[in-house]
Design an enzyme around this catalytic site. Structure first.
Site, PDB file in Angstrom:
ATOM      1  N   HIS A  12       0.806  -1.231   0.000  1.00 32.54           N
ATOM      2  CA  HIS A  12       0.000   0.000   0.000  1.00 32.54           C
ATOM      3  C   HIS A  12       0.833   1.271   0.000  1.00 32.54           C
ATOM      4  O   HIS A  12       0.283   2.351   0.218  1.00 32.54           O
ATOM      5  CB  HIS A  12      -0.910   0.060   1.226  1.00 32.54           C
ATOM      6  CG  HIS A  12      -1.951  -0.996   1.259  1.00 32.54           C
ATOM      7  ND1 HIS A  12      -3.237  -0.815   0.785  1.00 32.54           N
ATOM      8  CD2 HIS A  12      -1.915  -2.270   1.710  1.00 32.54           C
ATOM      9  CE1 HIS A  12      -3.939  -1.926   0.959  1.00 32.54           C
ATOM     10  NE2 HIS A  12      -3.150  -2.827   1.521  1.00 32.54           N
ATOM     11  N   LYS A  29      -7.910  14.047   4.660  1.00 32.49           N
ATOM     12  CA  LYS A  29      -7.052  12.854   4.599  1.00 32.49           C
ATOM     13  C   LYS A  29      -5.982  13.045   5.650  1.00 32.49           C
ATOM     14  O   LYS A  29      -5.872  14.131   6.235  1.00 32.49           O
ATOM     15  CB  LYS A  29      -6.427  12.707   3.208  1.00 32.49           C
ATOM     16  CG  LYS A  29      -5.785  14.011   2.680  1.00 32.49           C
ATOM     17  CD  LYS A  29      -5.210  13.854   1.282  1.00 32.49           C
ATOM     18  CE  LYS A  29      -6.204  13.946   0.165  1.00 32.49           C
ATOM     19  NZ  LYS A  29      -6.377  12.732  -0.606  1.00 32.49           N
ATOM     20  N   ARG A  30      -5.173  11.999   5.911  1.00 35.12           N
ATOM     21  CA  ARG A  30      -4.073  12.190   6.851  1.00 35.12           C
ATOM     22  C   ARG A  30      -3.195  13.353   6.391  1.00 35.12           C
ATOM     23  O   ARG A  30      -3.062  13.618   5.199  1.00 35.12           O
ATOM     24  CB  ARG A  30      -3.243  10.895   6.955  1.00 35.12           C
ATOM     25  CG  ARG A  30      -3.950   9.778   7.690  1.00 35.12           C
ATOM     26  CD  ARG A  30      -4.293  10.183   9.121  1.00 35.12           C
ATOM     27  NE  ARG A  30      -3.118  10.304   9.936  1.00 35.12           N
ATOM     28  CZ  ARG A  30      -2.655   9.359  10.754  1.00 35.12           C
ATOM     29  NH1 ARG A  30      -3.316   8.228  10.902  1.00 35.12           N
ATOM     30  NH2 ARG A  30      -1.563   9.540  11.460  1.00 35.12           N
ATOM     31  N   LYS A  81       1.073  14.530   0.565  1.00 36.42           N
ATOM     32  CA  LYS A  81      -0.319  14.810   0.161  1.00 36.42           C
ATOM     33  C   LYS A  81      -0.523  16.298  -0.130  1.00 36.42           C
ATOM     34  O   LYS A  81      -1.544  16.716  -0.644  1.00 36.42           O
ATOM     35  CB  LYS A  81      -1.287  14.329   1.240  1.00 36.42           C
ATOM     36  CG  LYS A  81      -1.239  12.798   1.434  1.00 36.42           C
ATOM     37  CD  LYS A  81      -2.205  12.352   2.519  1.00 36.42           C
ATOM     38  CE  LYS A  81      -2.069  10.891   2.892  1.00 36.42           C
ATOM     39  NZ  LYS A  81      -2.789   9.983   1.974  1.00 36.42           N
ATOM     40  N   THR A 132      -8.475   6.627  -1.759  1.00 30.75           N
ATOM     41  CA  THR A 132      -9.830   6.078  -1.809  1.00 30.75           C
ATOM     42  C   THR A 132     -10.836   7.184  -1.493  1.00 30.75           C
ATOM     43  O   THR A 132     -11.993   7.104  -1.900  1.00 30.75           O
ATOM     44  CB  THR A 132     -10.003   4.916  -0.807  1.00 30.75           C
ATOM     45  OG1 THR A 132      -9.406   5.296   0.437  1.00 30.75           O
ATOM     46  CG2 THR A 132      -9.358   3.648  -1.318  1.00 30.75           C
ATOM     47  N   LYS A 166     -14.738   8.242  -3.013  1.00 30.82           N
ATOM     48  CA  LYS A 166     -15.951   8.583  -2.246  1.00 30.82           C
ATOM     49  C   LYS A 166     -16.517   9.912  -2.733  1.00 30.82           C
ATOM     50  O   LYS A 166     -17.730  10.068  -2.906  1.00 30.82           O
ATOM     51  CB  LYS A 166     -15.631   8.657  -0.747  1.00 30.82           C
ATOM     52  CG  LYS A 166     -15.235   7.306  -0.160  1.00 30.82           C
ATOM     53  CD  LYS A 166     -14.528   7.417   1.183  1.00 30.82           C
ATOM     54  CE  LYS A 166     -13.761   6.127   1.465  1.00 30.82           C
ATOM     55  NZ  LYS A 166     -12.790   6.244   2.553  1.00 30.82           N
TER      56      LYS A 166
HETATM   57  C1  26W Z   1       4.478   1.115   9.704  1.00 29.99           C
HETATM   58  C2  26W Z   1       3.762   2.387   9.642  1.00 29.99           C
HETATM   59  C3  26W Z   1       2.769   2.383   8.552  1.00 29.99           C
HETATM   60  C4  26W Z   1       1.443   2.222   8.840  1.00 29.99           C
HETATM   61  C5  26W Z   1       0.511   2.221   7.826  1.00 29.99           C
HETATM   62  C6  26W Z   1       3.177   2.528   7.245  1.00 29.99           C
HETATM   63  C7  26W Z   1       2.260   2.519   6.238  1.00 29.99           C
HETATM   64  C8  26W Z   1       0.930   2.355   6.529  1.00 29.99           C
HETATM   65  C9  26W Z   1      -0.078   2.302   5.420  1.00 29.99           C
HETATM   66  C10 26W Z   1       0.471   1.463   4.285  1.00 29.99           C
HETATM   67  C11 26W Z   1      -0.491   3.646   4.988  1.00 29.99           C
HETATM   68  C12 26W Z   1      -1.739   3.624   4.176  1.00 29.99           C
HETATM   69  O1  26W Z   1      -2.823   3.687   4.698  1.00 29.99           O
HETATM   70  N1  26W Z   1      -1.597   3.590   2.843  1.00 29.99           N
HETATM   71  C13 26W Z   1      -2.718   3.927   1.984  1.00 29.99           C
HETATM   72  O2  26W Z   1      -3.410   2.759   1.590  1.00 29.99           O
HETATM   73  C14 26W Z   1      -4.574   3.087   0.856  1.00 29.99           C
HETATM   74  C15 26W Z   1      -5.319   1.817   0.566  1.00 29.99           C
HETATM   75  O3  26W Z   1      -4.627   1.045  -0.353  1.00 29.99           O
HETATM   76  C16 26W Z   1      -4.216   3.855  -0.410  1.00 29.99           C
HETATM   77  O4  26W Z   1      -5.399   4.244  -1.045  1.00 29.99           O
HETATM   78  C17 26W Z   1      -3.383   5.085  -0.079  1.00 29.99           C
HETATM   79  O5  26W Z   1      -2.939   5.703  -1.265  1.00 29.99           O
HETATM   80  C18 26W Z   1      -2.210   4.691   0.778  1.00 29.99           C
HETATM   81  O6  26W Z   1      -1.495   5.836   1.221  1.00 29.99           O
END
Ligand code: 26W
Length: 826
Positions: free
Chosen positions: A373, A564-565, A570, A672, A676
Site C-alpha cells: 500500500h 485525509k491524513r 499529500k 480512496t 468517495k
Molecule cells: C508502519 C507504519 C505504517 C502504517 C501504515 C506505514 C504505512 C501504513 C499504510 C500502508 C499507509 C496507508 O494507509 N496507505 C494507503 O493505503 C490506501 C489503501 O490502499 C491507499 O489508497 C493510499 O494511497 C495509501 O497511502
C-alpha cells in the site's frame, strides 16, 4: 474430547432467527431496554436506546451468521482470511439497518421513544481501529465480501484505544485517547473457547527423535492469551453475515499462579498489565516506521493467533492431514504488517504439526498473498535482527532458513552476482542488521499486488523490480474501490433516492448500473433536483462546521475540500498556498472573476511528525486571518475540521463540490477518498497520481481538472530543481511567499513557520511544492470559471457519479476473488 462425545442439542424454534416486522422489533427493543440494560427512564439517555437497538439488530445478525456458517459447512469451499492490523469500521448501526433492509420498521419502532433513527445513531462511537486509507479499505472489503457472499473472515486486533481523538488548541493539534469501549461495544460477541496461546521470548532447543529427525522446541517462553471477539459483517440484502474476529490479549493463569504462590501479589498484577499492553493501543503512524518493540509484538500476536485459529479448525475437520490445506485456504496480508505470518505458518506446520520443511513451504507459498500500500521508503517495515532474536527467536531461525534457500535461487538466476544477493536478501546487512519484511512477504507469497495501475507499475519497475524479474507471474494490480453501500446509499440518502427514481435500486448491489444516470445529465429537471440535493447536503456540512469550528460556511459558495491524513506528500501545503493566493487577490481588490469558496481541511497528523503538525498550525493561522478580515468574507472562508474520521466523511463527501487530490505524482499509492467524493458527485482537481489517473480516464479528461508534473518527468525535474528561481519568476508565488515570510500569519509567534518556508525553498524538496504551484493555480482558475456556470457544473457533477461504477469495492473484490483467491463463483 472426541466429536461423538459432544452432545448436540439445538433448540429448533431458534433456528429461524427473530422476525423483522415492526411489532417484533419494537417488542425486542423494549425488552432489551428494560431488561437486558435494566433502564426505565425513556428520556434518560439516547445511549441506552442506541444499545437496545444495537442488541435488537444484533440478534438478527447472529441468526444469519449462524445460517451462513452452517451453509458453508455443508459444502466446504476455499476460504480467505484477511489479515490486517487495521479495520477502520466507523459506525455499525446505520450500515446494519441498510444491509438488513430494516429502515422503515426501525424508524417506526424508534418513534415510540420520541426520537429519530439519526439521533439514536449519533450515540454510537466510531470504531476507529485504523489510521486511514489502508484500514478503511479493509472495512470496505469486508462489506463487499459479505455482499458478494464470499467466505472471507477478517482477522484483526481489538485495540482498547483506537485512533486518537484530535482537538485543535490555539491552532495546534492536541491528541486525546480514544476510549471507544468505555460505554460497551454491543456488536461484539466473545468466544473464549477459541482462546489461543502466543509465545514470546524464551529460547530454542534442538533434539533428535528416534528416527533421527531434528526437532526444534521453543521453550521457556512467556506466553500471552489471545481471546477472540467476533463482530458480524452483514452483506447487502442477501442474508449473508460474515465475521470480523478481533483478538484481545490477556495474561495466562500461570503468570498469576507462580507469582501468587511466591507471595508476590503486586508483581503478578503488573505482569498481567504487561500481557494486556499488547492490544492496548493502535499505533497512530501511517507512513513511517518507528521500530517499537510493542508494535512487533502486536504483529506477531495477530498473525499467530489467526493462523492457530485456522489450523485448529482444519485439524478439527481433517485431523493432521494437511495435503489439501492449500486448496482450501488463502491468507491475504494487508501490507507487511502481518507478514511475520509467513514465518509463523512455517513454524506451526513444522514444529507443531510435524510437517517437513518442503511440505510446509509448499503450503505457505500457495496460501499467502501480499498487498503493498505504499511506495514511501520510510514506510517500509524493517525489524532489527537483535530485537527479533530476543522476542521471537524461533521465528528468526526460520527467516534465516527461508533466506538461505531463497538466496540459492537468486544465485542460480544470477550466477556469481553477489551484489544481487545482497540487495535481495531478507536480511539487510550492516552495523545493525535488519529483517526486510516486504521481501519476506514477497518470497513467501504466490501473489503480490499494488492498489492502482500506476502504483503497480512503479512497484514492478522500481521498488520490487529485482523480484519482478525473478517472478513476474507473482505480480498483479488490483485498483482499490469503496463500498457504495456506506459511501452513497447510507451517507447520501437523498441522492440515492433521486438516483433510484430514475434507474431503480439495483445499483446498490450492482454498482456498474450507476452508469445509467448518465442519460439524464442534460435533463433540466433532473439537474435541478440534483442541485437541490447537493444544497441540502451542503447545509448539513454548514451546521457541522459551525458547531465544530465556529466558522460560517455558506451553501451559495463553492465547497472546496481536502480531508485525509496530514502528510507532506499529500501536499496540504500546496492547498494553503492557493488559499493565501486567493486572499492576496482579495486584498488587492482583484475580485472580478473570483468564485466565492469555502475551503475545508481535515485530517490527523502522526503525533511525532513535526512538519505535519506545523502544517495544521499554519492552516489554522491562515484561516484565522482570513475569517477575521471583513474584506474576505464575501469571497473566502476557511476552516479546519477537528477529528476527521469515518463519520465526519459521511457528512463531508455528499456536500463537497471540489475534491482536492493533489499529492506529488508517484507518492499516493491509490487514494480512496477520491472515489468517495466522485461517487457523491464532487469534481476532482488532481495530479496524475494513484487512482486519480483511472478516475480521470473514467470521467473523461475534459471533466477532470488536471495539473502538475507527470511521473516520467520527475527524475529530470528533480535533477535541476531550483525552487528559488521558480519563486522569483512567478509573481503570484512570489507574493504568496512574501506574505508568508513577512510574518503576517504569525505576528505573535516570530519564526514559527520558518521550517515550512525553508522546505518550499529547498532544492531537495521531495514534494515539489513550488514546481506545481503555477499549474495548480491555473487549474483552480479553470475550476472557478466552470463553477460559475451552474448548469455546466451540475452536468460535471452528474457525470462524476455516473462514471464512478468501477470504483466500487465490489469490482475490486471480484478481481481479488477471481484472479488471486480463485474462489468458486457463489
Ligand atoms: C508502519 C507504519 C505504517 C502504517 C501504515 C506505514 C504505512 C501504513 C499504510 C500502508 C499507509 C496507508 O494507509 N496507505 C494507503 O493505503 C490506501 C489503501 O490502499 C491507499 O489508497 C493510499 O494511497 C495509501 O497511502
Amino acid at each position: 474430547m472426541a466429536q461423538s462425545e459432544n452432545k448436540v442439542c439445538t433448540v429448533k424454534s431458534w433456528q429461524e432467527g427473530p422476525l423483522i416486522d415492526e411489532s417484533t422489533l419494537q417488542e425486542d427493543l423494549t425488552r432489551h431496554f428494560y431488561y437486558t440494560l435494566g433502564r426505565d427512564m425513556v428520556g434518560e439517555s439516547r445511549l441506552y436506546l442506541y444499545h437496545a437497538l444495537a442488541l435488537t439488530i444484533r440478534d438478527r445478525l447472529v441468526a444469519r451468521c449462524r445460517t451462513t456458517r452452517q451453509q458453508r459447512q455443508l459444502s466446504p469451499t476455499r476460504q480467505v482470511a484477511y489479515l490486517s492490523l487495521e479495520f477502520l469500521m466507523g459506525r455499525a448501526l446505520g450500515n446494519a439497518v441498510l444491509n438488513l433492509d430494516l429502515e422503515d420498521n426501525v424508524r417506526h419502532a424508534v418513534q415510540e421513544y420520541c426520537t429519530t433513527l439519526e439521533e439514536v445513531a449519533e450515540a454510537e462511537h466510531d470504531a476507529g481501529l485504523g489510521n486511514g486509507g489502508l484500514g478503511r479499505l479493509a472495512a470496505c472489503f469486508l462489506d463487499s465480501c459479505a455482499t458478494l457472499g464470499l467466505p472471507v473472515i477478517g482477522y484483526g486486533i481489538r485495540y482498547e484505544y483506537g485512533m486518537f481523538n484530535q482537538s485543535i488548541e490555539q491552532g495546534h493539534q492536541v491528541e486525546h485517547p480514544d476510549n471507544w469501549l468505555r460505554e460497551g461495544h454491543p456488536w461484539e460477541i466473545t468466544a473464549p473457547e477459541n482462546t489461543r496461546r502466543i509465545k514470546f521470548f524464551g529460547h530454542v532447543e534442538v533434539y533428535q527423535d528416534k528416527h533421527g529427525r531434528k526437532h526444534h522446541q521453543w521453550v521457556n517462553t512467556q506466553d500471552v492469551l489471545a481471546v477472540p471477539y467476533d463482530v458480524p459483517v452483514p452483506g447487502y440484502k442477501n442474508e449473508v453475515v460474515n465475521t470480523l474476529r478481533l483478538w484481545k490479549s490477556e495474561a495466562t493463569d500461570e503468570f498469576n499462579l507462580s507469582e501468587f504462590n511466591a507471595g508476590s501479589y503486586t508483581e503478578a498484577v503488573a505482569r498481567k498489565n504487561l500481557a494486556e499492553q499488547i492490544t492496548m493501543v493502535l499505533y497512530p503512524n501511517d507512513s513511517s516506521e518507528n521500530g517499537k518493540e510493542l508494535r512487533l509484538r502486536q504483529q506477531y500476536f495477530l498473525s499467530s493467533a489467526s493462523l492457530q485459529d485456522l489450523l485448529a479448525n482444519w485439524v478439527a475437520g481433517h485431523g493432521e492431514d494437511f495435503s489439501e490445506f492449500a486448496q482450501y485456504n488463502v491468507f491475504q496480508l494487508n501490507d507487511t504488517h502481518p507478514s511475520i505470518a509467513v514465518a509463523e505458518l512455517m513454524r506451526l506446520l513444522v514444529d507443531e504439526h510435524d510437517l517437513d520443511w518442503d511440505a510446509a513451504w509448499h503450503i505457505t507459498t500457495r496460501t499467502m498473498a501480499y498487498t503493498n500500500h505504499t511506495l514511501l521508503p520510510e514506510a517500509l517495515e524493517k525489524w532489527s535482527v537483535s530485537l527479533f532474536s530476543r522476542l521471537l527467536p524461533r521465528l528468526l531461525e526460520i527467516i534465516y532458513e527461508i533466506n538461505a534457500r531463497f538466496l540459492t535461487e537468486v544465485a542460480c538466476q544470477w550466477p556469481g552476482d553477489m551484489q544481487k544477493q545482497r540487495s535481495m536478501s531478507l536480511i539487510e546487512e550492516g552495523a545493525h542488521p535488519q529483517v526486510r519484511m516486504a521481501y519476506l512477504a514477497i518470497v513467501g507469497s504466490f501473489s503480490v499486488n499494488g492498489v492502482a495501475a500506476l502504483h503497480t507499475e512503479l512497484l514492478t519497475g522500481g521498488l520490487f523490480n529485482e523480484f519482478y524479474q525473478l517472478w513476474p507471474h507473482k505480480f498483479n494490480n488490483k485498483t482499490n474501490g469503496v463500498t457504495p453501500r456506506r459511501w452513497l446509499a447510507h451517507c447520501n440518502p437523498e441522492l440515492a433516492k433521486l438516483i433510484g427514481s430514475k434507474i431503480g435500486d439495483q445499483w446498490v448491489a450492482h454498482f456498474a448500473d450507476i452508469e445509467k444516470i448518465r442519460r439524464y445529465y442534460d435533463d433540466k429537471a433532473f439537474q435541478t433536483q440534483w442541485l437541490s440535493v447537493k444544497q441540502h447536503n451542503k447545509q448539513k456540512l454548514v451546521d457541522l462546521v459551525k458547531e465544530a469550528c465556529g466558522v460560517e460556511f455558506d451553501v451559495a459558495m463553492m465547497f472546496d475540500v481536502q480531508v485525509k491524513r496530514i502528510h507532506e506528500y499529500k501536499r496540504q501545503l500546496l492547498n494553503i498556498l492557493h488559499v493565501i493566493y486567493l486572499y492576496e487577490r482579495i486584498r488587492k481588490g482583484d475580485t472580478a472573476n473570483l468564485t466565492p469558496r469555502c475551503v475545508l481541511l481535515g485530517g490527523k497528523a502522526a503525533p511525532g511528525y513535526f512538519m505535519a503538525k506545523l502544517i495544521i498550525k499554519l492552516f489554522n493561522n491562515v484561516a484565522e486571518a482570513i475569517n477575521n478580515d471583513p474584506l474576505a468574507k464575501p469571497y473566502l472562508r476557511v476552516a479546519f475540521l477537528p477529528n476527521y474520521n469515518v463519520s465526519a466523511m459521511e457528512v463531508i463527501c455528499p456536500a463537497t463540490d471540489l475534491s482536492e487530490q493533489i499529492s506529488t505524482t508517484g507518492k499516493e499509492a491509490s487514494g480512496t477518498g477520491n472515489m468517495k467524493f466522485m461517487m457523491n458527485g464532487a469534481v476532482t482537481i488532481g495530479t496524475l497520481d494513484g487512482a486519480n489517473i483511472e478516475i480521470r480516464d473514467a470521467v473523461g479528461v475534459e471533466n477532470f481538472f488536471l495539473f502538475g508534473a507527470k511521473s516520467d518527468e520527475l527524475a529530470a525535474i528533480r535533477s535541476t530543481y531550483n525552487p528559488n528561481q521558480i519563486i522569483q519568476s512567478n509573481p503570484a508565488l512570489q507574493e504568496v511567499m512574501e506574505l508568508l515570510e513577512s510574518g503576517h500569519f504569525n505576528l505573535f509567534e516570530p519564526g514559527l513557520f520558518q521550517p515550512i518556508i525553508d522546505s518550499i525553498r529547498d532544492p531537495h524538496d521531495q514534494w515539489l511544492v513550488a514546481y506545481d504551484f503555477e499549474s495548480y493555480i491555473e487549474a483552480q482558475q479553470k475550476v472557478e470559471l466552470a463553477y460559475q456556470d451552474k448548469e455546466y457544473w451540475t452536468r460535471l457533477s452528474i457525470l462524476n457519479t455516473a462514471a464512478s461504477g468501477e470504483f466500487s469495492s465490489d469490482r475490486t473484490i471480484l478481481q481479488y476473488s477471481q484472479e488471486i483467491w480463485q474462489l468458486a463463483q457463489q
